[in-house]
Design a protein around this motif. Structure first.
Motif, PDB file in Angstrom:
ATOM      1  N   THR A   1       0.835  -1.197   0.000  1.00  0.00           N
ATOM      2  CA  THR A   1       0.000   0.000   0.000  1.00  0.00           C
ATOM      3  C   THR A   1       0.867   1.243   0.000  1.00  0.00           C
ATOM      4  O   THR A   1       2.076   1.184   0.234  1.00  0.00           O
ATOM      5  N   MET A   2       0.216   2.358  -0.243  1.00  0.00           N
ATOM      6  CA  MET A   2       0.867   3.665  -0.215  1.00  0.00           C
ATOM      7  C   MET A   2      -0.110   4.659   0.397  1.00  0.00           C
ATOM      8  O   MET A   2      -1.319   4.421   0.413  1.00  0.00           O
ATOM      9  N   GLN A   3       0.391   5.752   0.903  1.00  0.00           N
ATOM     10  CA  GLN A   3      -0.442   6.806   1.470  1.00  0.00           C
ATOM     11  C   GLN A   3      -0.845   7.745   0.337  1.00  0.00           C
ATOM     12  O   GLN A   3       0.006   8.186  -0.438  1.00  0.00           O
TER      13      GLN A   3
ATOM     14  N   ALA B   1       2.246   0.818  -5.137  1.00  0.00           N
ATOM     15  CA  ALA B   1       3.214   0.995  -4.063  1.00  0.00           C
ATOM     16  C   ALA B   1       4.639   0.917  -4.600  1.00  0.00           C
ATOM     17  O   ALA B   1       4.924   0.194  -5.551  1.00  0.00           O
ATOM     18  N   ASN B   2       5.503   1.703  -4.013  1.00  0.00           N
ATOM     19  CA  ASN B   2       6.934   1.747  -4.340  1.00  0.00           C
ATOM     20  C   ASN B   2       7.220   2.254  -5.751  1.00  0.00           C
ATOM     21  O   ASN B   2       8.263   1.937  -6.329  1.00  0.00           O
ATOM     22  N   HIS B   3       6.327   3.062  -6.297  1.00  0.00           N
ATOM     23  CA  HIS B   3       6.519   3.667  -7.616  1.00  0.00           C
ATOM     24  C   HIS B   3       7.714   4.619  -7.566  1.00  0.00           C
ATOM     25  O   HIS B   3       7.989   5.235  -6.540  1.00  0.00           O
ATOM     26  N   GLN B   4       8.381   4.740  -8.677  1.00  0.00           N
ATOM     27  CA  GLN B   4       9.493   5.690  -8.731  1.00  0.00           C
ATOM     28  C   GLN B   4       8.973   7.110  -8.544  1.00  0.00           C
ATOM     29  O   GLN B   4       7.828   7.405  -8.902  1.00  0.00           O
TER      30      GLN B   4
ATOM     31  N   LEU C   1      -2.196  14.440  -4.674  1.00  0.00           N
ATOM     32  CA  LEU C   1      -2.916  15.027  -5.806  1.00  0.00           C
ATOM     33  C   LEU C   1      -3.411  16.389  -5.327  1.00  0.00           C
ATOM     34  O   LEU C   1      -4.199  16.473  -4.378  1.00  0.00           O
ATOM     35  N   LEU C   2      -2.931  17.460  -5.949  1.00  0.00           N
ATOM     36  CA  LEU C   2      -3.264  18.821  -5.550  1.00  0.00           C
ATOM     37  C   LEU C   2      -4.044  19.499  -6.667  1.00  0.00           C
ATOM     38  O   LEU C   2      -3.568  19.563  -7.801  1.00  0.00           O
TER      39      LEU C   2
ATOM     40  N   SER D   1       2.187  14.297  -7.296  1.00  0.00           N
ATOM     41  CA  SER D   1       3.541  14.077  -6.816  1.00  0.00           C
ATOM     42  C   SER D   1       3.597  12.690  -6.193  1.00  0.00           C
ATOM     43  O   SER D   1       2.727  12.330  -5.395  1.00  0.00           O
ATOM     44  N   VAL D   2       4.620  11.926  -6.566  1.00  0.00           N
ATOM     45  CA  VAL D   2       4.814  10.585  -6.017  1.00  0.00           C
ATOM     46  C   VAL D   2       6.245  10.499  -5.512  1.00  0.00           C
ATOM     47  O   VAL D   2       7.184  10.739  -6.271  1.00  0.00           O
ATOM     48  N   ALA D   3       6.389  10.188  -4.226  1.00  0.00           N
ATOM     49  CA  ALA D   3       7.718  10.010  -3.634  1.00  0.00           C
ATOM     50  C   ALA D   3       7.564   9.323  -2.287  1.00  0.00           C
ATOM     51  O   ALA D   3       6.594   9.565  -1.567  1.00  0.00           O
ATOM     52  N   ASN D   4       8.525   8.463  -1.959  1.00  0.00           N
ATOM     53  CA  ASN D   4       8.554   7.805  -0.653  1.00  0.00           C
ATOM     54  C   ASN D   4       7.244   7.102  -0.314  1.00  0.00           C
ATOM     55  O   ASN D   4       6.758   7.188   0.809  1.00  0.00           O
TER      56      ASN D   4
END
Length: 112
Positions: free
Chosen positions: A4-6, A37-40, A79-80, A71-74
């Protein structure tokens, strides 16, 4: 439990949704993007349209956005947007109708 990802969907006036997800699909100016999850790390401009999120435990929601940024990181997806509306029935047309109504209200109050 799947990876999963936040994820957070934020409009100019409020946080629309925040939580854990397994997949985020959105449209950028460069084309469709699917994030797991874990996308670059990436940063891109969102095109107006649909955002589709699969949450943990097979949940699902759809939002209409008027554009913005992703934005995708960590293992976090942000989504803004200036305007974003969520459909709890996972119905994009309903979310789009709510988005159009909010924009019209804001535009009429700014004029008068």
């Amino acid at each position: 439990m799947p990876n999963t990802m936040q994820v957070s969907l934020v409009a100019a006036d409020r946080e629309v949704w925040s939580g854990e997800a397994t997949v985020v699909n959105a449209r950028t100016l460069a084309g469709e993007i699917g994030i797991m999850a874990n996308h670059q790390p990436i940063m891109s401009v969102l095109a107006p349209g649909q955002v589709d999120v699969r949450t943990v435990d097979d949940g699902h929601w759809v939002a209409a956005v008027d554009g913005g940024f992703i934005s995708v990181a960590n293992n976090q997806v942000r989504l803004l947007c200036e305007y974003a509306e969520l459909s709890h029935e996972s119905d994009y047309e309903e979310a789009k109708r709510l988005l159009d109504e909010r924009k019209a209200r804001d535009e009429s109050s700014a004029q008068g």
